[in-house]
Design a protein around this motif. Structure first.
Motif, PDB file in Angstrom:
ATOM      1  N   ALA A   3       0.830  -1.184   0.000  1.00  0.00           N
ATOM      2  CA  ALA A   3       0.000   0.000   0.000  1.00  0.00           C
ATOM      3  C   ALA A   3       0.870   1.242   0.000  1.00  0.00           C
ATOM      4  CB  ALA A   3      -0.912  -0.018   1.226  1.00  0.00           C
ATOM      5  N   SER A   4       0.576   2.159  -0.892  1.00  0.00           N
ATOM      6  CA  SER A   4       1.245   3.463  -0.878  1.00  0.00           C
ATOM      7  C   SER A   4       0.178   4.483  -0.554  1.00  0.00           C
ATOM      8  CB  SER A   4       1.915   3.745  -2.219  1.00  0.00           C
ATOM      9  OG  SER A   4       0.980   3.721  -3.248  1.00  0.00           O
ATOM     10  N   GLN A   5       0.232   5.001   0.661  1.00  0.00           N
ATOM     11  CA  GLN A   5      -0.872   5.802   1.136  1.00  0.00           C
ATOM     12  C   GLN A   5      -0.543   7.244   1.472  1.00  0.00           C
ATOM     13  OE1 GLN A   5      -2.625   2.341   3.832  1.00  0.00           O
ATOM     14  NE2 GLN A   5      -3.331   4.301   4.344  1.00  0.00           N
ATOM     15  N   GLN A   6       0.675   7.556   1.785  1.00  0.00           N
ATOM     16  CA  GLN A   6       0.950   8.851   2.376  1.00  0.00           C
ATOM     17  C   GLN A   6       1.276   9.908   1.339  1.00  0.00           C
ATOM     18  OE1 GLN A   6       0.396   9.270   5.540  1.00  0.00           O
ATOM     19  NE2 GLN A   6       0.113   7.109   5.959  1.00  0.00           N
ATOM     20  N   ARG A  13      -4.493   7.086  -0.950  1.00  0.00           N
ATOM     21  CA  ARG A  13      -4.154   6.849  -2.350  1.00  0.00           C
ATOM     22  C   ARG A  13      -4.374   5.377  -2.667  1.00  0.00           C
ATOM     23  NH1 ARG A  13      -0.208  11.071  -4.209  1.00  0.00           N
ATOM     24  NH2 ARG A  13       0.083   9.639  -5.939  1.00  0.00           N
ATOM     25  N   SER A  14      -4.570   5.113  -3.934  1.00  0.00           N
ATOM     26  CA  SER A  14      -4.755   3.731  -4.374  1.00  0.00           C
ATOM     27  C   SER A  14      -3.525   2.899  -4.060  1.00  0.00           C
ATOM     28  CB  SER A  14      -5.004   3.676  -5.883  1.00  0.00           C
ATOM     29  OG  SER A  14      -6.258   4.191  -6.198  1.00  0.00           O
ATOM     30  N   TRP A 137     -13.067  -0.601   5.265  1.00  0.00           N
ATOM     31  CA  TRP A 137     -13.022  -0.796   3.811  1.00  0.00           C
ATOM     32  C   TRP A 137     -13.952   0.198   3.126  1.00  0.00           C
ATOM     33  CZ3 TRP A 137     -14.073  -6.761   3.281  1.00  0.00           C
ATOM     34  CH2 TRP A 137     -12.991  -7.483   3.797  1.00  0.00           C
ATOM     35  N   ILE A 138     -15.163   0.299   3.658  1.00  0.00           N
ATOM     36  CA  ILE A 138     -16.161   1.191   3.063  1.00  0.00           C
ATOM     37  C   ILE A 138     -15.689   2.632   3.127  1.00  0.00           C
ATOM     38  CG2 ILE A 138     -18.506   2.105   3.329  1.00  0.00           C
ATOM     39  CD1 ILE A 138     -19.324  -0.794   4.171  1.00  0.00           C
ATOM     40  N   GLN A 139     -15.131   3.026   4.261  1.00  0.00           N
ATOM     41  CA  GLN A 139     -14.646   4.403   4.413  1.00  0.00           C
ATOM     42  C   GLN A 139     -13.489   4.678   3.451  1.00  0.00           C
ATOM     43  OE1 GLN A 139     -16.120   6.897   6.023  1.00  0.00           O
ATOM     44  NE2 GLN A 139     -14.602   8.109   4.942  1.00  0.00           N
ATOM     45  N   GLN A 140     -12.561   3.742   3.343  1.00  0.00           N
ATOM     46  CA  GLN A 140     -11.446   3.935   2.416  1.00  0.00           C
ATOM     47  C   GLN A 140     -11.943   3.988   0.974  1.00  0.00           C
ATOM     48  OE1 GLN A 140      -8.479   0.918   3.203  1.00  0.00           O
ATOM     49  NE2 GLN A 140      -7.484   2.197   4.751  1.00  0.00           N
ATOM     50  N   ALA A 141     -12.909   3.159   0.630  1.00  0.00           N
ATOM     51  CA  ALA A 141     -13.474   3.175  -0.726  1.00  0.00           C
ATOM     52  C   ALA A 141     -14.117   4.528  -1.006  1.00  0.00           C
ATOM     53  CB  ALA A 141     -14.480   2.043  -0.899  1.00  0.00           C
ATOM     54  N   GLU A 148      -9.989   9.786  -6.484  1.00  0.00           N
ATOM     55  CA  GLU A 148      -9.487   9.191  -7.721  1.00  0.00           C
ATOM     56  C   GLU A 148     -10.613   8.519  -8.516  1.00  0.00           C
ATOM     57  OE1 GLU A 148      -5.138   8.012  -5.845  1.00  0.00           O
ATOM     58  OE2 GLU A 148      -6.508   6.438  -6.423  1.00  0.00           O
ATOM     59  N   PRO A 149     -11.611   9.265  -8.926  1.00  0.00           N
ATOM     60  CA  PRO A 149     -12.742   8.634  -9.606  1.00  0.00           C
ATOM     61  C   PRO A 149     -12.388   8.094 -10.986  1.00  0.00           C
ATOM     62  CG  PRO A 149     -12.931  11.021  -9.706  1.00  0.00           C
ATOM     63  CD  PRO A 149     -11.749  10.717  -8.822  1.00  0.00           C
TER      64      PRO A 149
END
Length: 151
Positions: A3-6, A13-14, A137-141, A148-149
């Motif tokens: 995961a690359s998030q920061q 981020r995706s 999961w839902i919150q991150q989605a 990032e639509p």
């Protein structure tokens, strides 16, 4: 990879994963994808944004397009950091095909679907992700879909 998030403001981020971590991908299919330059899940998504591109990839691999459609759905779900390649298959089998759908699915209903699936396939409800995990999961989605639509 993982995961690359920061970024500056801790925006979500995706996640990008090695293509070989995608569930259900045979070694042969993985090798063919790598030969085509598709080495990660985001790489797969970038090269298969349209149905026509997905069908073209299937033709190049000489496989049924349904396989590519499944890989694309799994890779899309794996963008959600806490879902990743570990749980994208579970979500797909529960009928969730994208982060956008995951973001709109009511938590109690999704958790119940996952629980039923785990019990039906593995006869083990203790392997089902907790309500709190599914809520994350839902919150991150939701965050990913907002940020990032286009993916």
């Amino acid at each position: 990879m993982g995961a690359s998030q920061q970024s500056g403001r801790r925006s979500l981020r995706s996640s990008d994963w090695e293509i070989g971590q995608l569930p259900g991908l045979s070694d042969s299919d993985r090798d063919h994808l790598v030969k085509l330059g598709i080495t990660t899940t985001l790489g797969l998504l970038r090269q298969t944004r349209s149905i026509a591109q997905q069908q073209a990839l299937a033709a190049r691999l000489q496989i049924h397009p349904q396989h590519v459609y499944k890989w694309v759905a799994l890779a899309d779900l794996a963008r959600v950091p806490m879902v990743g390649c570990q749980y994208c298959g579970l979500l797909l089998h529960a009928g969730i095909v994208s982060p956008a759908q995951l973001a709109q699915t009511p938590l109690p209903r999704l958790h119940q679907q996952l629980l039923k699936l785990q019990v039906a396939t593995l006869q083990r409800q203790d392997l089902c992700p907790t309500l709190d995990v599914v809520a994350q999961w839902i919150q991150q989605a939701r965050s990913l879909v907002a940020l990032e639509p286009h993916l």
